[in-house]
Design a protein around this motif. Sequence first.
Motif, PDB file in Angstrom:
ATOM      1  N   GLY A 213       0.993  -1.109  -0.007  1.00 39.95           N
ATOM      2  CA  GLY A 213      -0.055   0.015  -0.083  1.00 39.95           C
ATOM      3  C   GLY A 213       0.952   1.201   0.007  1.00 39.95           C
ATOM      4  N   ASP A 217       0.608   4.858  -2.210  1.00 35.15           N
ATOM      5  CA  ASP A 217       0.289   6.249  -1.416  1.00 35.15           C
ATOM      6  C   ASP A 217       1.337   6.988  -1.733  1.00 35.15           C
ATOM      7  N   THR A 228      -6.583   0.713 -10.427  1.00 31.14           N
ATOM      8  CA  THR A 228      -6.239  -0.728 -10.186  1.00 31.14           C
ATOM      9  C   THR A 228      -6.470  -1.548 -11.376  1.00 31.14           C
ATOM     10  N   ARG A 435      -5.591  -4.276  -2.760  1.00 31.53           N
ATOM     11  CA  ARG A 435      -6.030  -2.631  -3.044  1.00 31.53           C
ATOM     12  C   ARG A 435      -7.588  -2.509  -2.792  1.00 31.53           C
TER      13      ARG A 435
END
Length: 489
Positions: A213, A217, A228, A435
Amino acid sequence: MANEWATFGADLHLEVRGPHLRAGLMEALREAVRSGRLEAGTRLPSSRSLAADLGMARNTVADAYAELVAEGWLTARQGSGTRVARRTEPRRTEPRRASSPPATAVRSRLAAPAHNLKAGTPDLASFPRAEWLKAYRRALTAAPNEALGYGDPRGRIELRTALAEYLARARGVHARPERIVICAGFVHGLMLIGEVLRGRAVRDVAVESYGLGVHADILRRAGLGTPTLPFDARGTRVEELTGVGGVLLTAAHQFPLGGALPPDRRAAVVDWARASGGFVLEDDYDGEFRFDRQPVGALQGLDPERVVYLGTASKSLAPGLRLAWMVVPEGLVGEVVAAKGAVDWASSAPDQLAFAEFLGSGAYDRHVRAMRLRYRRRRDQLVEAVAAHSPPTRVSGIAAGLHAVLALPPGTEQDVLRAAAWHGLAVQGVNQFRRAGVEPTLDGLVVGYATPPDSGWQGALQALCRVLPQASGGAWNAPGGTQGLSGRS
């Protein structure tokens, strides 16, 4: 002799007040110890050195030291110098407040897990300390004086030259030293390329359905959207790329699911980049560690002008080195260098020189080969232990890398994680890396078999096997009151 005071002893900051020098010095030392500024065991300057620094007679300082030793503030031993004494805190006699939890409960909550099988870290106990120290000494001895100054923002030329040779030979990367930029870790490189893409008016960089993640970010902090890409049994479906200016891929060894991007999809993503003008950001995650055959070559070799290659020493050596690199398309070099700054402020020049020597001497190749055998043995032991203790559990993602994926029955991942925590085992679930917005279709554990030292490996394996489903046909009861999983065969 006039400047002799500046050349010997250790520095000690003291403010001596009052008309009496010895009394003022003693009080200043007591206050430094009492406040905690001088911790127990701290070695103080010699009386000669401190007297010179404070402009006092040496006997004044020696007498102050002797009196503080007698009072118990300092200790003095032949050959060990004068040090701050270790003082025993007075025992508290007041009753414990009713609201305070028992100390054992606090320690239980704060205690580290007994076994660590989290992915992403190599066996740090196997870092080649002796060889690295030899390389560091050779590199520092041969280094020109200018190497210790503010350097080229791309990094030391010695390391960029050594990397160009190694990456071409071992990873199939087309690189020249002038197109390599040294970074302080993969995340730093991703920050730089994210800033460059945003400056080129790129709005979105696609990411894989499963991954770290923090990487998405970083791209979002650069002002980029992170749509995604879907996945199937063959991996990320790159044919779904549309309306984006870039894509972040772990093509050689997908993290965390473990597969390599198939040849047709590798070709398809490069074709997309050429046709759309987009860029592929290739995270060569533990690409050196392939066990069933030669490592899969880097995607960058298919088109060096459309692929930004990012590599790191974090998995092959140690993350604490903070050494990573980007091989940048020629058209992006100037923008990446501008994003990094006017000088190389991020990576230590001596460390870069040492790594260049480590690469050039062949020590890096020897280390990677040795670790490849070591990790393969651990992988095999993991597979054998799971097969013996939990036949229903399927192990995948084991052709390469430092981790494996253990598939679990649908809906059981959280129960198994709770059981693992009860047994003092730190391990991650597959869905931790899913995700946001991706439908949960997999349940499993991501097991990092590189992390434990040799002394803890067997214990970690045993703890893992205790929490996996058994082939008993009955209910599976996890310790600690977790909900049982029934009906397994």
